[in-house]
Design an enzyme around this catalytic site. Sequence first.
Site, PDB file in Angstrom:
ATOM      1  CB  CYS A 125      -0.781  -0.033   1.250  1.00  0.00           C
ATOM      2  SG  CYS A 125      -2.125  -1.357   1.168  1.00  0.00           S
ATOM      3  CG  HIS A 267      -3.259   3.020   2.923  1.00  0.00           C
ATOM      4  ND1 HIS A 267      -3.599   2.964   1.663  1.00  0.00           N
ATOM      5  CD2 HIS A 267      -3.134   2.046   3.538  1.00  0.00           C
ATOM      6  CE1 HIS A 267      -3.845   1.781   1.366  1.00  0.00           C
ATOM      7  NE2 HIS A 267      -3.542   1.166   2.680  1.00  0.00           N
ATOM      8  CG  ASN A 297      -6.714  -1.183   1.470  1.00  0.00           C
ATOM      9  OD1 ASN A 297      -5.834  -0.453   0.739  1.00  0.00           O
ATOM     10  ND2 ASN A 297      -6.062  -1.663   2.612  1.00  0.00           N
TER      11      ASN A 297
HETATM   12  N1  ACO Z   1     -18.104  -9.689   9.378  1.00  0.00           N
HETATM   13  C1  ACO Z   1     -18.432 -10.075  10.786  1.00  0.00           C
HETATM   14  N2  ACO Z   1     -17.569 -10.242  11.741  1.00  0.00           N
HETATM   15  C2  ACO Z   1     -16.495 -10.280  11.628  1.00  0.00           C
HETATM   16  C3  ACO Z   1     -15.617  -9.824  10.194  1.00  0.00           C
HETATM   17  C4  ACO Z   1     -16.697  -9.702   9.282  1.00  0.00           C
HETATM   18  N3  ACO Z   1     -16.291  -9.508   7.801  1.00  0.00           N
HETATM   19  N4  ACO Z   1     -14.549  -9.920  10.393  1.00  0.00           N
HETATM   20  C5  ACO Z   1     -14.083 -10.220  11.497  1.00  0.00           C
HETATM   21  N5  ACO Z   1     -15.168 -10.506  12.254  1.00  0.00           N
HETATM   22  C6  ACO Z   1     -15.285 -10.818  13.483  1.00  0.00           C
HETATM   23  C7  ACO Z   1     -14.183 -11.643  14.241  1.00  0.00           C
HETATM   24  O1  ACO Z   1     -14.485 -12.927  13.943  1.00  0.00           O
HETATM   25  C8  ACO Z   1     -14.198 -11.301  15.843  1.00  0.00           C
HETATM   26  O2  ACO Z   1     -15.111 -12.178  16.227  1.00  0.00           O
HETATM   27  P1  ACO Z   1     -14.959 -12.732  17.954  1.00  0.00           P
HETATM   28  O3  ACO Z   1     -15.024 -11.730  18.600  1.00  0.00           O
HETATM   29  O4  ACO Z   1     -16.233 -13.584  17.867  1.00  0.00           O
HETATM   30  O5  ACO Z   1     -13.719 -13.412  17.566  1.00  0.00           O
HETATM   31  C9  ACO Z   1     -14.990  -9.794  15.683  1.00  0.00           C
HETATM   32  O6  ACO Z   1     -15.622  -9.666  14.468  1.00  0.00           O
HETATM   33  C10 ACO Z   1     -14.054  -8.803  15.870  1.00  0.00           C
HETATM   34  O7  ACO Z   1     -12.736  -8.912  15.178  1.00  0.00           O
HETATM   35  P2  ACO Z   1     -11.582  -7.982  14.984  1.00  0.00           P
HETATM   36  O8  ACO Z   1     -10.640  -8.513  14.080  1.00  0.00           O
HETATM   37  O9  ACO Z   1     -11.180  -7.642  16.625  1.00  0.00           O
HETATM   38  O10 ACO Z   1     -12.246  -6.685  14.331  1.00  0.00           O
HETATM   39  P3  ACO Z   1     -11.648  -5.282  13.986  1.00  0.00           P
HETATM   40  O11 ACO Z   1     -12.329  -4.337  14.732  1.00  0.00           O
HETATM   41  O12 ACO Z   1     -10.287  -5.275  14.461  1.00  0.00           O
HETATM   42  O13 ACO Z   1     -11.923  -5.135  12.530  1.00  0.00           O
HETATM   43  C11 ACO Z   1     -10.612  -5.072  10.662  1.00  0.00           C
HETATM   44  C12 ACO Z   1     -11.272  -6.135  11.629  1.00  0.00           C
HETATM   45  C13 ACO Z   1     -11.432  -4.360   9.778  1.00  0.00           C
HETATM   46  C14 ACO Z   1      -9.932  -6.041   9.663  1.00  0.00           C
HETATM   47  C15 ACO Z   1      -9.624  -4.286  11.324  1.00  0.00           C
HETATM   48  O14 ACO Z   1      -8.663  -5.094  12.294  1.00  0.00           O
HETATM   49  C16 ACO Z   1      -8.603  -3.571  10.328  1.00  0.00           C
HETATM   50  O15 ACO Z   1      -9.145  -2.677   9.724  1.00  0.00           O
HETATM   51  N6  ACO Z   1      -7.150  -3.513  10.391  1.00  0.00           N
HETATM   52  C17 ACO Z   1      -6.272  -3.089   9.539  1.00  0.00           C
HETATM   53  C18 ACO Z   1      -6.376  -3.931   8.200  1.00  0.00           C
HETATM   54  C19 ACO Z   1      -5.413  -3.113   7.200  1.00  0.00           C
HETATM   55  O16 ACO Z   1      -5.416  -2.135   7.143  1.00  0.00           O
HETATM   56  N7  ACO Z   1      -4.912  -4.049   6.189  1.00  0.00           N
HETATM   57  C20 ACO Z   1      -4.430  -3.276   5.154  1.00  0.00           C
HETATM   58  C21 ACO Z   1      -3.046  -3.271   5.126  1.00  0.00           C
HETATM   59  S1  ACO Z   1      -2.435  -2.343   3.847  1.00  0.00           S
HETATM   60  C22 ACO Z   1      -1.526  -3.645   2.780  1.00  0.00           C
HETATM   61  O17 ACO Z   1      -0.489  -3.158   2.431  1.00  0.00           O
HETATM   62  C23 ACO Z   1      -2.436  -4.313   1.943  1.00  0.00           C
END
Ligand code: ACO
Length: 340
Positions: A125, A267, A297
Amino acid sequence: MTPSNSPTTLFASRISGTGSAFPEGRLTNQELAVRVDTSDEWIRERTGISERRIAKPGDPNEFNSSLGYRAALKALEMAGKRPEDIDQILYATCSPDTLVPSTACWLQAKLGAKRAWAVDINAACSGFLYGLSMADTFVRAGQSKTILVVGAEVLSSFVNWEDRTSCILFGDAAGAAIVERTSSDSPQRILSSHLHSDGTLTDLLGMPAGGSRSPVTADTIALKQNFLQMKGREVFKVAVKTLADFAQTAIETNGFKAEDIDWFIPHQANLRIIEAVANRLDFPMEKVLLNVERYGNTSAATVPTMLDEAVRDGRIKPGHLVLLDVFGAGLTYGSILMRW
Ligand code: ACO
């Protein structure tokens, strides 16, 4: 971290044209919720994303280089340049047309940019800022006058569409910029760039198989190791801290305060990450440019597509201070401050 732009050189660089392109196909949260166990409400609350564009697999008009081509033509037109004017093509992507040859060379052939040399940059990214910083350095060194920098991805080809924790995030797009030589005392120029990588965090986000470490086999495919895997929560924490730190570094290095910045383009991975960064910097959200809701993203394409949109709709005006700020797999980080 690279040092910021040296004021002692004869030349500086500026962006004279921008462009962007998206695939036609839209994928809404509601449509995703039919494929995996998720909901429109969950995705919007946790990420701020409503829909994304997805390239049609195998459609030559929507290959990575085809999106890059459309974006590049628009950037060239805005800059008043022809493909033959391009000295270099720096193509930031982690979802190339082919591993070999580079997507930059596929694009060069499409453009007919006969004089250029062309190369891919993989900083995930952060790639567009890495490319922009390299372009600035080549121009300031006197080696090139006109450089095409592209940030483009078709990550839909590399996403595990059964993994709800990652497939909801990504979309496909291309953004491009023409970087041109200007004099070092020109007010409109790239003022500084700061880049950094931390290879100790490779395990947070990546594609475990498909390279020479782990060539493609029936097993790697069955285990879905040829697709993106991510430790989302850990990435989130590092992203907030580093985006805030790199934005602060860019502002302080140039002797500015946060209130001097006209537009902040971070980003676009997740609206919550962006809000947390703005909060840390005490930066008003009205000055943060956002396209994450409509496109998700798009990795290396988030910053150049957002820049292009805001230049074309007149939000970014000549004289504005524009701060670009990224993080990505690697992990990689960077910020660039420019006077538009
Ligand atoms: N729908 C419903 N529930 C979900 C989903 C979904 N799509 N995804 C995860 N959950 C659940 C999980 O299983 C978890 O359930 P549990 O509590 O029973 O275990 C719960 O939701 C919370 O999960 P978290 O992972 O803690 O959720 P979070 O609030 O952290 O959001 C997310 C997840 C959106 C992925 C977030 O962590 C994020 O955006 N992280 C950064 C990712 C990023 O920016 N990546 C790109 C990097 S750049 C590159 O170079 C490609």
